[in-house]
Write a protein that holds these residues in place. Structure first.
Motif, PDB file in Angstrom:
ATOM      1  N   ILE A 170     -45.054  36.337 -72.854  1.00 36.70           N
ATOM      2  CA  ILE A 170     -43.769  37.018 -72.787  1.00 36.70           C
ATOM      3  C   ILE A 170     -42.700  36.033 -73.232  1.00 36.70           C
ATOM      4  O   ILE A 170     -42.564  34.942 -72.663  1.00 36.70           O
ATOM      5  N   ARG A 171     -41.938  36.351 -74.211  1.00 38.20           N
ATOM      6  CA  ARG A 171     -40.923  35.472 -74.774  1.00 38.20           C
ATOM      7  C   ARG A 171     -39.545  36.067 -74.500  1.00 38.20           C
ATOM      8  O   ARG A 171     -39.390  37.272 -74.434  1.00 38.20           O
ATOM      9  N   ARG A 172     -38.589  35.231 -74.417  1.00 40.87           N
ATOM     10  CA  ARG A 172     -37.229  35.652 -74.105  1.00 40.87           C
ATOM     11  C   ARG A 172     -36.346  35.528 -75.335  1.00 40.87           C
ATOM     12  O   ARG A 172     -36.373  34.516 -76.026  1.00 40.87           O
ATOM     13  N   ASP A 173     -35.567  36.582 -75.597  1.00 39.71           N
ATOM     14  CA  ASP A 173     -34.583  36.559 -76.683  1.00 39.71           C
ATOM     15  C   ASP A 173     -33.257  36.140 -76.064  1.00 39.71           C
ATOM     16  O   ASP A 173     -32.599  36.924 -75.363  1.00 39.71           O
ATOM     17  N   SER A 174     -32.888  34.857 -76.282  1.00 38.39           N
ATOM     18  CA  SER A 174     -31.683  34.316 -75.661  1.00 38.39           C
ATOM     19  C   SER A 174     -30.420  34.953 -76.197  1.00 38.39           C
ATOM     20  O   SER A 174     -29.400  34.996 -75.511  1.00 38.39           O
ATOM     21  N   ALA A 175     -30.448  35.474 -77.427  1.00 39.58           N
ATOM     22  CA  ALA A 175     -29.239  36.071 -78.012  1.00 39.58           C
ATOM     23  C   ALA A 175     -28.897  37.392 -77.340  1.00 39.58           C
ATOM     24  O   ALA A 175     -27.721  37.706 -77.112  1.00 39.58           O
ATOM     25  N   LEU A 176     -29.907  38.208 -77.014  1.00 39.77           N
ATOM     26  CA  LEU A 176     -29.675  39.523 -76.440  1.00 39.77           C
ATOM     27  C   LEU A 176     -29.912  39.557 -74.946  1.00 39.77           C
ATOM     28  O   LEU A 176     -29.535  40.533 -74.281  1.00 39.77           O
ATOM     29  N   GLY A 177     -30.575  38.538 -74.391  1.00 41.89           N
ATOM     30  CA  GLY A 177     -30.679  38.432 -72.951  1.00 41.89           C
ATOM     31  C   GLY A 177     -31.774  39.242 -72.323  1.00 41.89           C
ATOM     32  O   GLY A 177     -31.642  39.649 -71.173  1.00 41.89           O
ATOM     33  N   PHE A 178     -32.853  39.549 -73.026  1.00 37.10           N
ATOM     34  CA  PHE A 178     -33.977  40.252 -72.407  1.00 37.10           C
ATOM     35  C   PHE A 178     -35.275  39.644 -72.898  1.00 37.10           C
ATOM     36  O   PHE A 178     -35.312  38.915 -73.905  1.00 37.10           O
TER      37      PHE A 178
END
Length: 743
Positions: free
Chosen positions: A603-611
Motif C-alpha cells: 500500500i503506497r501513499r500519494d503525498s500530493a493528494l493525501g490518500f
C-alpha cells in the motif's frame, strides 16, 4: 421519474422499454417544442453550417460548369379547312402539327439541311476556333465536365453515350435536338410556337428558323402533290360527267319526239270517276233484283199459294228510281211499274199476270248484268289510257332530273378545277422568324446559389433532427434516471487536457467547474454509502473503458482526504513510487489456497493528494478480471477497520465478471456513464448484469446510483436542460486553488 439526487433507487429488473431507451417524455406543448427546435439549431449549428457551405459550393461549381443557355422562338400559323372547323378537329390538327415537328424524320431533314446554310457554317467555324484557343474558364469548365462524365459513366455505364455536339460536323445529335426543342400552341389559337435552346444564341436562331422553314416547305410540297392528284381526278370526272350529261339530253329529246308533251287531262279523270259511280249503282240494283228473284224461286219450290207469290212480285224495290238513270231501255209495262213504284191491286189473282211479272224481273236482271259488264269494260279502258299517260310523264321527269343532276355535277367540277388552277394559299404561313436572343433564358447562378443555401439549410436542419433522433446516448441526469431506473447524483465535466498524469497530479491552474462538480458528486456519493449505517466501501465502475471512472474515483478520494479522513484508493494503475506502507502480513492471508499471493500488500501513499493507494494486482495474480471477485471482497473486510473510506476504481462490467460479485459486497456502486457516448442499451444491460447475482441468489440488492462523466459543458448548455451542467460553465474562475488541489 424525479428523485432526490442522494436517494438510492433499487430496481429488480429493467423493463424492455427502459432497456431500449424508449421516449417516456410526454408530448411537448407547441411553445416548448419551438424552444426545442431553437436549441437543436443552436447545438447543431456547425453541422448545419457545414451542410449549407458544402451544398452552396457544389451548386456554385455546377452553375459555373453549366454555361448560360439562350432560347430562340419562331411562329407560324395554319388555316384549317371548313370541313375541319365544322367537325371540331382544330385540336387534332394542332396535335398533328406538333407531332410532325417533333418527329425523327422531320428533325433528320433539318439536320441534313443545316450544313448547307452559310450562316450555320460561319457559326460552326467560330465555334471551332474557340475550341482551338480556349480560355482559362473554358478549360476549367471542360475539366469539370469531363470529370462529371467520367463519374456518370462509372455509375451508369453506357456503350455509346450521346454527345451534345457531333465532333465531325458540329451538328447537334438527334437526341440533343429533341431535348432542346419545344413546340407549343399559343393559347387556343391557330398559331404554333417553336423554341430551341442552345448555348450559342446565333445557332439557336438558325436551327429554329430552319425547323420552321422545313416544316412549311414539306407542308407546301405535300399540299401541291395533293392538288395535282386532285386536279387529275377532277379532269377524269369532268369528262365522264359531260358524257353523262350529253346522254341524258339525248334521251330526253328522243322521248319528247316520240310521245310529245303530255298534258294533264282533268276531264278523263272525271269521266272515269263518273263511270265508276254508275257501275256501283248498277251493281246495287242488280243485287236487289237477284235477291227478289231468289225469294220468288224459293216460294215456288216450297209450293206457296199464287197470291203470296204475286204479292211478293208486286212489292216495290228500294232504290229503283236510281236504276232508271243507268237502265233507260226497258219494256213499256216494266217502265210504268218502276216509275210508279207499286203494282196496282186487282180484284182477283191471275196466273198470267204473275208469270208476266216474273219474266220482267228476270229480264231486268239480265239487263243490269249487261250494263255492269259494259261499265266495267269502259272503266278498264279509261284506266289503261290514264296509266300509259302517267308512265310517260314519269319517264320524262326522270330524264329531266338526270339531265339536271349531270349539269350540276359538271358545273361543280368546273368550279373546283378553276380553284385548283389558281389556289389562294397553302394554308400555312410563317408569322415571325426567330431573332438572335440577347439575354440568356437560363436562371442566373446567383439565384441558384441563393436557392441552394435555403434548400441545404433545410436539408441540414432535417439531417440534424435525424441525427438527434438516432442518438441513443444519454445526455442528462433525468434522461439517465428515466432510462436506467436508478438515481443520478450529478454530472462531472470533461477535465482539461493534462489535468491528471500517471500520478494524478493536479495542474497549477485549476478548473473550477470540474472541481465543483467533483465536490458535489463526492459529497453525495459518500453520504449515500453512509446513510443510516457504517458504509465505507464505494466501488466506481462503468460499462466499459474510457468512461472516466478512474478520474472520478481519484476525485472522490481526494475530496474525502481534505477532511482528514483515512482513504484507500484501489485501482488497477496505482502509482509505484512514493512512500511504501505496510499492508496485510502473510499471517493474515485471506485465501490459503492461492499460492501466488504475496507475503504483504504494498500500500503506497500519494503525498500530493493525501490518500493511500493499492494496486489491484497486489491481490492475487495479474489478471484484473479474476481479481475483482470474492478474493478482493474478503480483503476489503480485513481493511475496513484501518480506513474511513475505501474507493475502488473497478473495471467495467463488460471487462470483468467479478465486478458483479463485488457489487453485492460493497456499500455502494457508483455507475459512471459517459455523456453523449455510452449507448442506452449498453448501460441498461450493464445495470441488469450488476443486479443479476442478487436476483438469482435472493440476497440483498446492491446500491447502485449513477453519475454522468466527461460532460462537454459547452455542448450540454445547448440542450438547455435546466440542470447543473447548464450553469457550471458560466461560473467565473476562482482566484485561489481548488479544494482538490494539494500543493
Amino acid at each position: 421519474m424525479s428523485q432526490n439526487p442522494g436517494e438510492f433507487i433499487p430496481i429488480g429488473r429493467l423493463s424492455s422499454r427502459a432497456a431500449l431507451g424508449a421516449d417516456t417524455q410526454p408530448s411537448l406543448p407547441p411553445e416548448q417544442m419551438f424552444h426545442e427546435i431553437i436549441n437543436l439549431v443552436r447545438r447543431r449549428r456547425l453541422f448545419i453550417a457545414k451542410v449549407v457551405l458544402a451544398g452552396t459550393l457544389l451548386t456554385g461549381v455546377a452553375a459555373f460548369v453549366v454555361p448560360p443557355a439562350y432560347t430562340a422562338t419562331a411562329q407560324f400559323m395554319f388555316e384549317p379547312t371548313q370541313a375541319q372547323m365544322a367537325a371540331g378537329l382544330l385540336e387534332t390538327v394542332v396535335d398533328t402539327h406538333i407531332a410532325t415537328l417533333m418527329s425523327d424524320a422531320r428533325l433528320r431533314d433539318v439536320l441534313k439541311a443545316l450544313p448547307d446554310l452559310p450562316q450555320y457554317k460561319a457559326v460552326s467555324a467560330r465555334a471551332v476556333s474557340q475550341m482551338a484557343n480556349p480560355t482559362l474558364g473554358d478549360r476549367l469548365r471542360g475539366s469539370l465536365v469531363a470529370i462529371g462524365k467520367g463519374l456518370k459513366n462509372v455509375v451508369l455505364p453506357s456503350p455509346n453515350p450521346p454527345e451534345a455536339l457531333q465532333a465531325a460536323n458540329g451538328l447537334p445529335s438527334l437526341d440533343a435536338m429533341k431535348n432542346s426543342l419545344l413546340v407549343r400552341q399559343e393559347r387556343r389559337s391557330n398559331v404554333i410556337s417553336i423554341s430551341y435552346r442552345d448555348v450559342d444564341p446565333e445557332r439557336a436562331a438558325i436551327i429554329v428558323n430552319q425547323v420552321v422553314q422545313t416544316h412549311v416547305d414539306r407542308l407546301t410540297d405535300r399540299m401541291q402533290q395533293q392538288a395535282d392528284a386532285l386536279r387529275t381526278g377532277l379532269d377524269n370526272r369532268l369528262i365522264q360527267s359531260q358524257a353523262e350529261l350529253e346522254a341524258a339530253d339525248e334521251a330526253l329529246r328522243a322521248h319528247v319526239s316520240a310521245h310529245g308533251t303530255p298534258s294533264a287531262d282533268a276531264a278523263a279523270g272525271e269521266l272515269t270517276a263518273e263511270t265508276s259511280r254508275q257501275l256501283e249503282l248498277v251493281r246495287s240494283e242488280l243485287l236487289r233484283r237477284q235477291e227478289r228473284l231468289e225469294q220468288v224461286r224459293k216460294l215456288q219450290l216450297s209450293g206457296a199459294p199464287p197470291e203470296k207469290i204475286d204479292a211478293l212480285l208486286r212489292e216495290p224495290l228500294v232504290g229503283t228510281q236510281f236504276a232508271r238513270a243507268v237502265a233507260p231501255i226497258t219494256a213499256p209495262e216494266s217502265q210504268a211499274d218502276v216509275n210508279s213504284g207499286t203494282i196496282a191491286a186487282k180484284p182477283t189473282v191471275s196466273g198470267a199476270d204473275s208469270e208476266q211479272r216474273l219474266q220482267r224481273l228476270e229480264h231486268d236482271v239480265d239487263v243490269f248484268r249487261l250494263q255492269e259488264h259494259s261499265l266495267a269494260e269502259r272503266i278498264a279502258s279509261l284506266q289503261a289510257a290514264s296509266g300509259a299517260d302517267l308512265a310517260q310523264r314519269r319517264e320524262r321527269q326522270t330524264l329531266e332530273r338526270r339531265a339536271a343532276t349531270a349539269a350540276d355535277v359538271v358545273r361543280d367540277l368546273l368550279r373546283q378545277q378553276q380553284q385548283l388552277k389558281d389556289p389562294s394559299s397553302t394554308g400555312v404561313q410563317i408569322l415571325a422568324q426567330a431573332s438572335v436572343p440577347q439575354r440568356p433564358s437560363s436562371l442566373s447562378p446567383y439565384l441558384y446559389i441563393s436557392a441552394a443555401m435555403i434548400a441545404f439549410a433545410a436539408l441540414g436542419g432535417g439531417a440534424a433532427s435525424v441525427l438527434e433522433r438516432m442518438d441513443r446516448s444519454l445526455r442528462s441526469e433525468r434522461e439517465l434516471a428515466t432510462t436506467l431506473g436508478i438515481g443520478c447524483i450529478g454530472l462531472v465535466p470533461e477535465p482539461e487536457e493534462g489535468r491528471y498524469n500517471g500520478r494524478w497530479r493536479l495542474p497549477e491552474c485549476p478548473s473550477p467547474p470540474y472541481d465543483q462538480a467533483i465536490e458535489a458528486v463526492a459529497a453525495v456519493a459518500l453520504e449515500v454509502i453512509q446513510h443510516r449505517g457504517d458504509g465505507k466501501i464505494l466501488a466506481v465502475t462503468s460499462s466499459g473503458p474510457g468512461e472516466g471512472k478512474t478520474a472520478l474515483a481519484v476525485g472522490i478520494a481526494a475530496y474525502a482526504a481534505r477532511f482528514q479522513r483515512r482513504v484507500l484508493l484501489i485501482c488497477a494503475d496505482a502509482p509505484s513510487q512514493d512512500v511504501k506502507l505496510t499492508g496485510l502480513s502473510s499471517e493474515t492471508n485471506l485465501d490459503s489456497d492461492v499460492s501466488a499471493q504475496r507475503a504483504s500488500l504494498e500500500i503506497r501513499r500519494d503525498s500530493a493528494l493525501g490518500f493511500d493507494c493499492l494496486a489491484l494486482d497486489e491481490i492475487g495474480d495479474a489478471n484484473t478480471a479474476s481479481l475483482v471477485g470474492s478474493q478482493l471482497a474478503n480483503s476489503l473486510d480485513k481493511l475496513r477497520d484501518r480506513y474511513d473510506y475505501m474507493i475502488i476504481a473497478a473495471p467495467g462490467v463488460f471487462e470483468s465478471a467479478g465486478i458483479r460479485i463485488l457489487a453485492a459486497r460493497v456499500d455502494g456502486v457508483l455507475f459512471a456513464v459517459r455523456w453523449g457516448s455510452t449507448r442506452r442499451d449498453v448501460a441498461a444491460n450493464a445495470i441488469e448484469l450488476l443486479m443479476k447475482p442478487a436476483l438469482l441468489s435472493g440476497g440483498p440488492r446492491p446500491k447502485i446510483f449513477a453519475v454522468l462523466t466527461r460532460v462537454n459543458l459547452k455542448a450540454h448548455a445547448g440542450y438547455r436542460r435546466g440542470d447543473t451542467g447548464e450553469f457550471l460553465g458560466k461560473r467565473p474562475q476562482r482566484s485561489g486553488g481548488s479544494g482538490l488541489h494539494v500543493s
